[in-house]
Every structure is written in structure tokens, then in C-alpha cells.
Design a protein around this motif. Structure first.
Motif, PDB file in Angstrom:
ATOM      1  N   ALA A 530      39.906  33.832  36.269  1.00  0.00           N
ATOM      2  CA  ALA A 530      41.026  34.751  36.329  1.00  0.00           C
ATOM      3  C   ALA A 530      42.096  34.130  35.326  1.00  0.00           C
ATOM      4  O   ALA A 530      42.431  34.859  34.479  1.00  0.00           O
ATOM      5  CB  ALA A 530      41.518  34.898  37.722  1.00  0.00           C
TER       6      ALA A 530
ATOM      7  N   SER B 375      37.847  29.145  42.373  1.00  0.00           N
ATOM      8  CA  SER B 375      37.129  30.419  42.847  1.00  0.00           C
ATOM      9  C   SER B 375      35.827  30.181  43.158  1.00  0.00           C
ATOM     10  O   SER B 375      35.189  30.678  44.218  1.00  0.00           O
ATOM     11  CB  SER B 375      37.327  31.553  41.783  1.00  0.00           C
ATOM     12  OG  SER B 375      38.797  31.694  41.556  1.00  0.00           O
ATOM     13  N   GLN B 416      40.908  36.760  44.395  1.00  0.00           N
ATOM     14  CA  GLN B 416      41.967  36.512  43.473  1.00  0.00           C
ATOM     15  C   GLN B 416      42.445  37.863  42.744  1.00  0.00           C
ATOM     16  O   GLN B 416      43.667  37.993  42.536  1.00  0.00           O
ATOM     17  CB  GLN B 416      41.229  35.546  42.317  1.00  0.00           C
ATOM     18  CG  GLN B 416      42.487  34.892  41.549  1.00  0.00           C
ATOM     19  CD  GLN B 416      41.997  33.748  40.535  1.00  0.00           C
ATOM     20  OE1 GLN B 416      40.592  33.394  40.465  1.00  0.00           O
ATOM     21  NE2 GLN B 416      42.643  33.082  40.010  1.00  0.00           N
ATOM     22  N   ASP B 496      42.291  33.172  47.835  1.00  0.00           N
ATOM     23  CA  ASP B 496      42.082  32.475  46.402  1.00  0.00           C
ATOM     24  C   ASP B 496      43.430  33.113  45.407  1.00  0.00           C
ATOM     25  O   ASP B 496      43.259  34.015  45.082  1.00  0.00           O
ATOM     26  CB  ASP B 496      40.612  33.219  45.859  1.00  0.00           C
ATOM     27  CG  ASP B 496      40.342  32.726  44.777  1.00  0.00           C
ATOM     28  OD1 ASP B 496      41.435  31.714  44.025  1.00  0.00           O
ATOM     29  OD2 ASP B 496      39.384  32.783  44.096  1.00  0.00           O
TER      30      ASP B 496
HETATM   31 MG   LIG Z   1      39.947  31.437  40.389  1.00  0.00          MG
END
Ligand SMILES: [Mg+2]
Ligand SMILES: Nc1ncnc2c1ncn2[C@@H]1O[C@H](COP(=O)(O)OP(=O)(O)OP(=O)(O)O)[C@@H](O)[C@H]1O
Ligand SMILES: Nc1ncnc2c1ncn2[C@@H]1O[C@H](COP(=O)(O)OP(=O)(O)OP(=O)(O)O)[C@@H](O)[C@H]1O
Ligand SMILES: [Mg+2]
Lengths: 636, 577
Positions: A530, B375, B416, B496
Motif C-alpha cells: 500500500a 501486510s 489496509q 492492518d
Molecule cells: Mg501493508
């Protein structure tokens, strides 16, 4: 998920109107359509002529047969008289109607001549019919191409509001499943319909020519067939509409479940999701079964009608031959015609079925095409040349929903090159301000001025081009990292791309990948982390080199060590350009020229970091909250 | 395609039997009609026996009606069978894909999976529908026609030896040519679907960067590509009907020529010529009908392949082979033993030699740089990914030995990317636990600090949520995702980076409220903010996939350099504390 309330079922459906609109889509192709119709005419004419000529051939054989049974030298009149004398009056009438040369056998030379002509007629008819199909293929595919294109362009003009509120899978289904279905419909109905109708007309004409009385019977079957078709079609149409609606709903469910795949699994929602799928699947089954069954009756019903016609002709024709009012060859031709009659009629039935389904799909596509668009850009729009980045919000008010006020009396002015930080609790309206700046949504009242001109009077594209933006939600497309960074600029060089990546501190990461900048990102860029996604979107915005930079929580998922580095790069990059920075980590915005504290859509405080800290107001509290820890070990 | 048809049609044996019988009746009556017609000519017309004509005519009428009734029933059964076929294939496809791992989904591509589930099944279903009525009827009628024709005249029937194989050859060639085109076509439909879906998902970015026209070009390209293939196929098929019509018509011409000779020789009564002609028409007509169906075959075959490919893919996160010998203790102790993970196709492992234990009743924070594998680590616990080395054990049992549903029942995950489903606030929270009462839902919302903004919504729990939660702010979305996890009251909480979009006050309040609920539970928090993690019982510091420090905030400040850097960076950013 949960419940399948379609959005559009309230809308009354209008079959005839939609059919007309559907037809009007062919307008750009009208010249070719005319040619197709002419070809169809010719080809059907020839095809219809065939059996009549073959009837003549049969007559030659029959005449020859009868002749050969009569003693040579006898005239036809003598033969008739002889038959009458023996009481076979019916047969005498029949013989009287024939052209006989008693004693002679079948005239094969004449037969060969006729058959040769028939062969030519049939070959020509097939060639013409091929030409017609060939042209029609082009017409269909081009029409479908245009339809898809139009839908895509339409999507480009729809406001974001539309996308937020609709199911992606359903929109997708309209463009693929429904348009695909329309394509099948066009392909299969148009030529067939033209040929079928012409064949019916042609065959009827031939029938009238051969025997007007028998033709009356066949003529009666036309309105009868039409009536039967209409009655049945009326009943099946709602089911077709339902079938395509459920297809869209099902597509929506599939799309959404697959998008949230991991969640569905870990939350043990597989079973529920499958149940919901089954529910929609069942409804889709019900409607498609009904649609297919009911409209499937048209064909047998018409076959019965056609067979009745056939029987009537066989009986009445037989009687008339027996009484000598008709030649056997003519009856044969007639019977063959009435067989030929069955084919177009069942074809029309098939067409009716497909057309119904196609119209149901077309309605769904038209519905999309009829959605309200964004107000178009002003024709005499203000031109935005070299925007300096001076921005003013004047009494701006905005709400997403009519009864939920959000932004009210918003005033703010920003000088070129200033860094404006917008802070405030979640849901305060920070992202909304970005939406308004970018004109994703338009203000309800008041105005936003850019270089003194209201943005509402600018072309959206010009306006947006002057912004570079990093959104709270990262979005990268399926493609290489290189192409994703390059998305923000027009034909950037490799060096520029790499420089942007370095500034966003993502260059190092990219280089560790085996394919470097040519690494393919999967859908949703799910094959990178991310934070890496955020860094790439930052690089993309850097590369766009805009007059105004908007960073909405641009580094929320990036680790703080990297963030410090990006801060430095950004400080350079921001030099001389206006920036809007939204962040919860107040560290990110300390050096802003103006900090705007937003609460429930209103500015509650405004000033520099130092001034606001001094004031010990909202900002001060917000700032302190970063370090307030229930069990902060440093303070205990 | 055959396998697929056989598998899914087998349960409908009975209906198929009924259809076959009905079709047989139809075929026989279809063939009987011309026979009666010949009788009318031979015994009625030629002898002038009107009474006979009427009698046989009446019989023909009865037969026609019988034919009609049989057809209606056939349509009923074939529509039902084929649509059920479609329903079942769709159902199985969906169920099967639900068992895929994320990387498997991406290997097929979500847009492609969507197309396969609707469009491809649609193709097959229509083939079955038409096939059941036509493909069976056509051969029966054709064979019957041949027999009847031979009964009328064997010599003349010789013509069929030329005609029928010719027709079959024509059809065969066309189908052969069409199959690859159709295969390409379905892929191109995927492509159109894919570009469009991307456009829908990325709409804000596309508009922000003024790339609408670029995306339109991309779509136009996919569209043109699809149109191109579709055009080729349609043009190919444009040839088929005229060719067959020609063969059919020329056969009749030949019949008359040779029939004329036979009649002249006296070896065939003339009535038979008419009947023969009818049979020929019948045969050729049924071949044409079959052709119409055959035109659907290549596309359906391509679709069947694509469906098969999905159905045959073995989910790479497999259910354990045996059920557990003893029920799960449900304590919540997680042990990572020398865990290693490498993404398929990647050169290097993302995680290496990760070993630590998560005790029930404790909160463990995981920190580390961007891309350090946090993650990935979280995803290994509920088996969204499977370790490529070492093992993950829950209460002493390898997660790979726990039935998936039971395993997932232990977890509450906040990913996330805060993903919400279209629906309402209530339906999204209840996604965590479908049977939660309104009070429980409200309580979860309270803990997640979402109550304040839900309270402001007039519809409360029934307030609509658009797909993906786009009508909420980033922080609101995240809090709903947390409520969804909290309402589950799971044994193990996985967060997360789930507090990143919250302001600090909300973040602190949320963690305070959570602490109450999670006292007895195992909690894993991935976060970047030091303030979020420093009161965790234990902090695991990851660096490039390796554990470089484990301990409390105070310990790590002393001993762990990377951790000190992280803290320092936040102090540096935030100024003096
Ligand atoms: Mg992550
Ligand atoms: N598309 C939309 N339709 C309806 N309401 C919306 C929409 N987008 C946002 N809202 C509402 O408007 C309010 C402000 O949202 P906004 O996204 O501007 O908040 P924010 O300040 O950016 O918050 P955060 O820090 O959580 O991102 C929220 O209450 C949100 O629910
Ligand atoms: N599906 C995948 N295929 C290949 N590599 C992947 C995949 N998913 C992640 N990676 C890589 O594995 C590494 C670890 O990713 P992960 O998502 O675990 O990082 P993270 O610690 O959660 O980072 P962040 O703080 O940015 O969320 C990253 O370098 C990423 O590029
Ligand atoms: Mg926001």
C-alpha cells in the motif's frame, strides 16, 4: 450487497418506442441498408420464382406420362371425348387442361431447358443472398461499435455522482452482456426479417398468380400468424426485461464479491455470499426460463397455423385437380409454396423471440444513455493560460445530499506559491474541498475563483490540467510502473520519469524489482504494498508538474522515515507553486504558510503553525492530541 | 465442451428423455405429413376420389395439431432444462471462484471472471436451448427423411449420397474456421470489460489528470479489435446459408431430372416424385436447422473452454485433507516458526526466518518500513497466503490443518484498504456477523468511534453506502471497517494499518475503547504512528522481511536502531515533544 433492489424497475418500459429508437441507430447505414433490401428483393424474387419453374418441369413430365399412355396419333380432343364416353368425366376435365401430344413420351429436351434456367436462377439467388449477408455483417458490427463507443463517451460525460451511486458490475453488464445481446439481435433479425417478409409477400404473389382462390386461404394465415405472435410476445416481454435486469444484478454481485474477495473469505461470508448469488441466480433463471418458454411457444403455434394452411391446400387443391380446374403441376407448386411459406413464418417467430430479448437489452443501454450529464462546459469558457495558482473560495456552500448541509459560508484566499494545510477531524469536509476544487462536484452556491475567474466558467479539462493531485484512495491501472508514473504527463522522457520516482522515494524500490520500471502492476496494483502504491501516485503527480498541487493524505500509509525524505523533495517541488496539503499527521504540515482548521465544513481557525499554537485553540488541541497517550511511558 | 455438457446435463436425464420422446413424435409426424400428402395425390387426385381426399385431409389436420402440442411441451422442457443448466454452471463457477486465492483471481483477472460467469455461460445456455429443440430434431428428421425417401425410390435416393456429405463438409469447414475466431472474440470481450472496469474504478484519477480522451482511445482500441473479429466471424457465416440453400435447391432440380427419367421408364409412379421432393426438402430443411444451431457451436465451444479453465483450476489455498482429530482449543496463541514467504514468480523472499509468538490477552504491534512485509505477514495468519517455508501454528496446530471455515471463524480482519460493500451501514457492519442485533451493531459502532457520524444520518443504520464506500470520508470508511471487525468479537484481531485515516484524537479514543473489548484476545496492529503502537505489549520491528527487534517501546528505544530511527523521524517531523 444484501437485497437486490434494482434501481430501474420502476421505469415503465415502452417496447414500440424502444424498437423505433433501436431502428434509428441504423440511420448512418441507411444507404447500405437500402442496397441490402434491394439485394434481398432480387434474391427472394429469384428464390420464389424457382418452384414455379419447377412446377413447369413437373408438368412436362406429367404431360409426357399421360401422353405416353394415349395411343399415338390420337388428338387431345379425341382423348377427352374418349374419357367422357367411358364416364370418367373428372379425368377428362383434367386431360383437357393439359398440353398433350398423345403417343409421345416425356420431352426431355424441354425439361433440360427449364432445369437449366432454374439452376441459373438458384445460383443467382444464392449469390445475391450472400452479398446481402455480407453487407449486413458490416452494418451490424459498425452499428454495435458505435453503440459501445457512444456508451463509453457517455460515461465520460456523466457526473461522479452517477458512478458513486451505481453498481459497477451492472454498468459493465450493460456494455458487455447487453450490447453483445443487441449485436446478436441485429445480426440475426435484420436480414432474416427482410428475407422472411419478402418471401411471404413473394410467395403470396405467386400463389395469387397460380390460383387466387387457394391463395385466399394462405392470405388468411398471415394476419392469423401475426395475431398469435403479438399475443404471445406481449406475455413474454416482461420476462425478457427481467432476465436482463437480473443479469445486470448478478453481474453486480459477482463484481463486488470478487472485488472484496479476501474479506468475503475471512469474514466467513462465503456461504452468505453464495446464498445471495443463488438468490439472484434463481431469479435470473426464473425470468429467463419464462421468457424462453413463453416466446418459444410462438414457433409451434405458427407451425400449426402453417400446417393448417398446408392441409387446406392439399385438400382443396386435390379436389380442384380432380375436377380439372387446376393442373397437378400447379397444385404441386402450390404445395411447395405453402411449405416455403412455413419457413419464413417460423423464421419470423424466431426473430420475434430474439428481437424481444434484444429490445429488453437495448432499453437498458438507452437508460444509461439517457442519464443526466454534467452541465457542459461554457461555449465561451474563460481560457486559463499559465495559471498562477491564486485561488479564492467565496461564500462557497455545498452538500452531497439536499438535506445534509456540509460546507457553508466557506471563504478562503490563497496566494500563488502558498502552502495551505487543511486539517480537521475525519468527516470534516477536507476531501470535499478537493472535490470542489477539481470540479468533481460543483458548488451549490458561491464560487471558487482561479486567477480571479470563477472555475465554473472554465473548461473542466483546462482547470484540471492545472492541478496535480494525490488522492486518499490510490488508483493505478493495470500496466507497467513506467506507464503508471507517466500517466500524469504528456510524453515524458525516461529521465523525467526516474527523477519523479526519485523525488517520491520510490526509485530505489522499483530498481530492486527484476523488471524495474517495466514491472507489470496487476489490477488494483495488488502486487505491491500500500505504501509503495502511494509513493507511485506521488511520483505521478510530481511528474505532471502542475500549477497547483493537491495532496490528500498522500503519505498516510508511508512509513515516517520515508516520509521525512519525501518532505524534503516536496519542499523543493512545491517551490513557487500553490499546494493544498491534507494530513492527519500534523508533522506533515508544520511548515505550511496557512493552516486551515476545518470542523463540520466550517473554518474554525486559520493561521501559521506558530500563531495557532500561540492561540491555544482547536489546532493546539489537535496538535497536542498527537502526543496524548493514555499510558505514555515517557510521561509516567 | 462435451465434458461440461455431459456433467451438467446428466442430472436432467429425465427431462432429456421426455424431450427425446417428444422430438421423436415430432419427427415422425413431420415425416408423416408428406406421406399423407402423397396418398392424397396418388389415391385421391389421380382417381378423383374426393371423399378420400377429405378423409386423409382430416387426418393431416389431426396430425398437425398433435405436432403442435408436442412442440409446446418440448419447448417447455428444453427451456427449463437449458436455463437450469445455465443456473447450475453459474452457481458452480461462482462457488469455485470463491475458493480461489487472491493471486489466483488476479491470474484470471476479475473482469474475465465476471465475463465467464455471465456472458460465457449465456452462450452455452443458448446453445443447449436451441440444441435441444433443433439438434435432436434435425438428425431424427433427416434420418427419417432418408429412410422414407428410400422407401419411395432407392435409385433417386442415391442423390443424397452426394448432397448430404457435401452439406456436412461445408458446415464442417465453416465451424473449423470459426472456432479460433470465437476464442479470440471472448478474450476481446474480456478486454473491453477490463478497460471499462478500470475506467469505472479509476474515474477520479482519470478526470483529475484529464485523461478521459486517452482512456476513450484505449476503449476505442479494444472496441475496434472486438468489432474486427466479430466482423470476420459474421462475414464467414454470411456464406453458410446461401451455400446450403444452393445445394438444397440444386438437389431438387436433380431430383426432377432423374425422377423424370424414372417416371418415363415407368419404374416410379409420379406421386412418388412429389413425396420424394417433400422428403428431400424435409431433410435439407432439417440440415439447415442444424446449421443454425451449429453457428452457435464455435462460440459456445470457446466459452466452454474458458469455463472449464476456471472449474479445473485447483484452489491454491486448499482445505486440509482430514478434519481435525480434536476440536480447536480456541485459545488464540499464534506461533510463527521460521516463516518464509516468497510471492509466486518473485526472485526474493518477502519474509525470511520470522519467528515469534503472539500470546492471547496481549497486543502486538508490527512496524517497519514501506514494503517491509507487514501486510504479507498479516495475510499469512488467516491463510490468505500460505507460507513457502516454516509454519504458522494456532494453539499448536498448523493452520494448514485447520478447516478453512473454522480457521477464519477465529479472525477479525481490517485490511489496509478499507473496502465496503454497497448496501447500508447496518448491512456492512453485519457483514462481520450476520445475526448481530441492532444493539450489538450500535455497540460495535460506538467502539469504532463511528457512532457520532452515524447518529447524524437521518436513516441511521439504514443509511445507504455506495459500492466501495465512496460516499463516506476516508476516516469514516475506516471506522466502519473496524466496526465490521469488532462486531464479530473474534478471538484474534488483525488491524492492518487501520488507523491511518483517523485523526489522532479519534485514534486514541478508538484504541481506548478497543482495549476494553480485546482484553482477553490476541491483537495484532500494524501501524506507522508511534503513538498508536507504543502502548502495545510487544512491538515487532520488521526490516526488509526480517525481524530486527522484538520488545516493548522502552526496550526497543534502547536496543533497536531501526526502531529508534522510526521514532526519531516522527519526532523530527513533529518537532520537539
Ligand atoms: Mg501493508
Ligand atoms: N459522495 C458522497 N455522497 C454523500 N456524502 C458524502 C460523499 N462523500 C463524502 N460524504 C460525506 O461528507 C462528509 C465530509 O466528507 P469528506 O470526505 O470531505 O471528509 P474528510 O474531511 O476528507 O474526512 P477524512 O479525514 O476522513 O478523509 C462526510 O460526512 C461524508 O460522509
Ligand atoms: N502479490 C504480490 N506479488 C509480488 N510481490 C508482492 C505482492 N504483494 C506484495 N509484494 C511485495 O512484497 C513486499 C511486501 O509487501 P507488503 O504489502 O507486505 O508490505 P507492507 O509492509 O505491508 O508495506 P506497507 O507499509 O506499504 O503497507 C513489497 O515490496 C511488495 O512490493
Ligand atoms: Mg478525506
Amino acid at each position: 450487497m444484501g437485497g437486490f433492489q434494482g434501481k430501474s424497475d420502476a421505469k415503465a418500459q415502452d417496447f414500440r418506442g424502444s424498437l423505433k429508437r433501436f431502428g434509428s441507430r441504423l440511420r448512418p447505414e441507411r444507404l447500405i441498408v437500402v442496397v441490402v433490401i434491394v439485394l434481398a428483393f432480387a434474391s427472394v424474387f429469384l428464390a420464389v420464382l424457382g418452384p414455379k419453374l419447377l412446377g413447369n418441369a413437373t408438368n412436362i413430365i406429367f404431360d409426357g406420362l399421360v401422353s405416353s399412355q394415349l395411343p399415338a396419333g390420337m388428338t387431345q380432343d379425341q382423348a377427352v371425348a374418349a374419357l367422357n364416353a367411358t364416364g370418367q368425366t373428372d379425368r377428362a376435365d383434367m386431360v383437357a387442361a393439359m398440353t398433350l401430344t398423345p403417343g409421345e413420351g416425356v420431352d426431355f429436351a424441354a425439361l433440360a431447358r427449364i432445369l437449366a434456367i432454374v439452376t441459373i436462377v438458384y445460383v443467382l439467388s444464392s449469390v445475391l443472398s450472400w452479398g446481402q449477408n455480407y453487407l449486413m455483417a458490416g452494418v451490424t458490427q459498425r452499428t454495435i461499435y458505435r453503440l459501445r463507443e457512444e456508451v463509453d463517451h457517455k460515461l465520460g460525460r456523466l457526473p461522479l455522482r452517477y458512478f458513486d451511486g451505481s453498481s459497477r458490475g451492472d454498468v459493465l453488464s450493460r456494455v458487455t452482456n447487453d450490447i453483445d445481446n443487441i449485436s446478436m439481435t441485429l445480426q440475426q433479425t435484420l436480414t432474416q426479417l427482410i428475407t422472411a417478409v419478402l418471401t411471404v409477400v413473394g410467395v403470396l404473389a405467386m400463389m395469387v398468380w397460380i390460383s387466387p382462390i387457394l391463395a385466399v386461404i394462405s392470405l388468411l394465415t398471415v394476419p392469423l400468424s401475426f395475431w398469435v405472435t403479438m399475443i404471445i410476445a406481449k406475455r413474454s416481454q416482461p420476462h425478457f426485461i427481467a432476465q436482463w435486469k437480473w443479469t445486470g444484478t448478478l453481474n453486480g454481485h459477482v463484481e463486488e464479491t470478487f472485488s472484496g474477495h479476501d474479506l468475503v473469505k475471512v469474514f466467513g461470508h462465503r456461504r452468505r455470499s453464495i446464498e445471495e448469488f443463488d438468490e439472484a441466480n434463481e431469479l435470473m433463471y426464473e425470468s429467463s426460463f419464462r421468457a424462453q418458454y413463453i416466446s418459444g411457444i410462438i414457433q409451434p403455434a405458427l407451425t400449426v397455423v402453417a400446417n393448417l394452411n398446408y392441409v387446406a391446400i392439399a385438400v382443396i387443391g386435390g379436389m380442384r385437380v380432380a375436377t380439372g380446374t387446376m393442373s397437378l403441376g400447379d397444385v404441386q407448386a402450390f404445395i411447395q409454396y405453402s411449405r416455403q411459406f412455413t419457413m419464413p413464418i417460423t423464421q419470423i417467430a424466431g426473430v420475434a423471440n430474439i428481437l424481444q430479448s434484444g429490445i429488453a437489452s437495448a432499453e437498458r443501454v438507452f437508460e444509461l444513455l439517457d442519464e443526466d450529464e454534467e452541465t457542459p462546459d461554457d461555449a465561451d469558457a474563460v481560457l486559463l493560460v499559465e495559471p498562477t495558482g491564486r485561488i479564492r473560495f467565496e461564500d462557497v456552500a455545498f452538500r452531497y445530499l439536499p438535506d445534509a448541509p456540509l460546507i457553508e459560508d466557506f471563504n478562503l484566499s490563497v496566494e500563488p506559491g502558498e502552502i495551505v494545510a487543511i486539517v480537521g477531524p475525519t468527516g470534516a469536509g477536507k476531501t470535499t474541498l478537493v472535490n470542489l476544487l477539481m470540479r468533481f462536484y460543483d458548488v451549490d452556491s458561491g464560487s471558487i475563483l482561479m486567477d480571479g475567474q470563477p472555475t465554473l466558467r472554465m473548461r473542466r479539462d483546462d482547470l484540471r490540467r492545472s492541478f496535480g493531485m494525490v488522492l486518499q484512495d490510490t488508483w493505478l491501472f493495470e500496466g507497467t510502473i513506467h506507464d503508471n508514473i507517466a500517466y500524469g504527463a504528456i510524453d515524458p522522457t525516461e529521465a523525467q520519469i526516474e527523477a519523479a520516482a526519485r523525488a517520491a522515494r520510490v526509485d530505489h524500490f522499483v530498481r530492486t524489482l527484476p523488471d524495474g520500471y517495466q514491472t507489470l502492476l496487476t489490477e488494483g496494483a495488488s502486487n505491491i504494498s500500500a505504501g509503495e502504491r502511494q509513493l507511485l501516485t506521488i511520483a505521478r503527480a510530481f511528474l505532471a508538474d502542475p500549477a497547483v498541487l493537491i495532496l490528500d493524505e498522500a503519505t498516510s500509509s508511508v512509513d515516517t522515515r520515508t516520509e521525512v525524505l519525501i518532505q524534503q523533495a516536496m519542499a523543493e517541488l512545491r517551490h513557487g507553486r500553490t499546494s493544498f496539503v491534507i494530513a492527519h499527521r500534523l508533522s506533515t504540515i508544520r511548515n505550511a504558510d496557512v493552516i486551515v482548521v476545518l470542523e463540520q465544513g466550517r473554518i474554525v481557525e486559520q493561521g501559521t503553525h506558530e500563531a495557532l499554537m500561540e492561540a491555544e485553540g482547536a489546532y493546539y488541541r489537535l496538535y497536542q492530541s498527537q502526543f496524548e497517550e493514555p499510558q505514555d511511558p515517557d510521561e509516567s | 465442451m462435451k465434458d461440461l455438457l455431459v456433467t451438467y446435463l446428466r442430472p436432467h436425464r429425465k427431462a432429456l428423455g421426455v424431450i427425446a420422446v417428444l422430438l421423436l413424435i415430432q419427427a415422425i409426424t413431420n415425416l408423416y405429413l408428406p406421406n399423407l400428402n402423397a396418398d392424397i395425390i396418388n389415391y385421391g387426385v389421380l382417381t378423383g376420389d374426393t371423399a378420400y381426399i377429405l378423409r386423409v385431409g382430416g387426418l393431416m389436420l389431426l396430425v398437425s395439431i398433435l405436432l403442435g402440442v408436442a412442440s409446446v411441451i418440448t419447448v417447455y422442457y428444453s427451456a427449463r432444462t437449458s436455463m437450469r443448466f445455465g443456473r447450475e454452471v453459474r452457481g458452480d463457477l461462482f462457488r469455485h471462484v470463491e475458493g480461489f486465492s487472491l493471486s489466483q483471481m488476479h491470474a484470471f483477472g476479475v473482469p474475465s471472471l465476471i465475463t465467464r460467469n455471465t456472458n460465457d455461460v449465456q452462450q452455452l445456455q443458448m446453445l443447449v436451448m436451441v440444441g435441444l429443440t433443433m439438434m435432436v430434431l434435425a438428425p431424427i428428421t433427416a434420418v427419417g427423411g432418408v429412410i422414407m425417401a428410400m422407401r419411395e425410390n432407392v435409385q433417386l435416393s442415391g442423390l443424397l449420397i452426394v448432397t448430404v456429405p457435401l452439406m456436412i463438409a461445408v458446415i464442417g469447414i465453416m465451424v473449423f474456421k470459426a472456432v479460433p475466431l470465437f476464442r479470440a472474440m471472448q478474450v476481446k470481450i474480456d478486454r473491453v470489460n477490463g478497460v471499462l472496469r478500470e475506467n469505472l474504478v479509476g474515474i477520479r484519477v482519470i478526470r483529475a489528470f484529464v485523461r478521459t480522451s486517452h482512456e476513450e482511445e484505449r476503449f476505442a482500441e479494444a472496441n475496434a479489435d472486438l468489432t474486427d473479429t466479430a466482423l470476420k466471424v459474421t462475414r464467414l457465416f454470411a456464406l453458410i446459408m446461401p451455400t446450403l440453400m444452393l445445394i438444397m435447391n440444386l438437389t431438387i432440380v436433380a431430383t426432377i431430372w432423374f425422377g423424370g427419367h424414372l417416371i418415363a421408364e415407368g419404374s416410379m409412379p409420379i406421386g412418388n416424385l412429389f413425396a420424394f421432393q417433400s422428403y428431400i426438402m424435409q431433410i435439407l430443411f432439417s440440415v439447415m436447422m442444424a446449421v443454425m444451431t451449429m453457428m452457435m457451436v464455435p462460440r459456445a465451444a470457446a466459452s466452454a473452454e474458458r469455463i472449464q479453465a476456471v472449474l479445473q483450476a485447483v484452489p491454491d489455498i486448499a482445505e486440509p485433507e482430514q478434519a481435525l482429530a480434536t476440536p480447536l482449543p480456541r485459545i488464540g496463541r499464534i506461533e510463527l516458526r521460521g516463516v518464509e514467504f516468497r510471492y509466486p514468480g518473485a526472485e526474493e523472499s518477502v519474509l525470511q526466518d520470522v519467528s515469534f509468538t503472539l500470546e492471547p490477552g496481549t497486543t502486538t504491534a508490527i512496524v517497519g518500513g514501506t514494503g517491509s512485509g507487514k501486510s504479507t505477514l498479516v495475510n499469512l495468519l488467516p491463510r490468505l497466503l500460505d507460507v513457502t517455508g516454516g509454519a504458522v501454528l494456532i494453539d499448536g496446530i498448523d493452520v494448514r490443518d485447520i478447516p478453512l471455515e473454522e480457521l477464519w471463524d477465529l479472525f477479525g480482519l481490517v485490511p489496509q484498504r478499507g473496502f465496503l460493500f454497497g448496501g447500508t451501514v447496518g448491512s456492512n457492519v453485519r457483514f462481520g456477523r450476520p445475526d448481530a442485533t441492532d444493539e450489538e451493531v450500535w455497540e460495535a459502532l460506538t467502539i469504532a468511534q463511528a457512532r457520532e457520524f452515524i447518529d447524524l444520518l437521518p436513516e441511521g443504520l439504514d443509511a445507504p453506502i455506495d459500492q466501495g464506500g465512496v460516499n463516506l470520508s476516508g476516516g469514516q470508511r475506516q471506522r466502519l471497517a473496524i466496526a465490521r471487525c469488532v462486531v464479530r468479537e473474534p478471538l484474534i484481531y488483525l488491524f492492518d494499518d487501520s488507523f491511518s485515516a483517523l485523526d489522532y484524537t479519534t485514534d486514541a479514543r478508538l484504541r481506548g475503547a478497543l482495549a476494553q473489548q480485546t482484553r482477553e484476545r490476541t491483537v495484532v496492529i500494524v501501524a506507522q504512528r508511534v503513538s498508536t503502537i507504543m502502548d502495545a505489549d510487544r512491538i515487532v520491528v520488521l526490516d526488509s522481511g526480517r525481524v530486527v527487534g522484538i520488545g516493548s517501546h522502552d526496550d526497543l528505544i534502547e536496543t533497536c536502531e531501526p526502531y529508534r530511527e522510526i521514532v526519531a523521524s516522527q519526532v523530527a517531523l513533529g518537532g520537539a515533544r
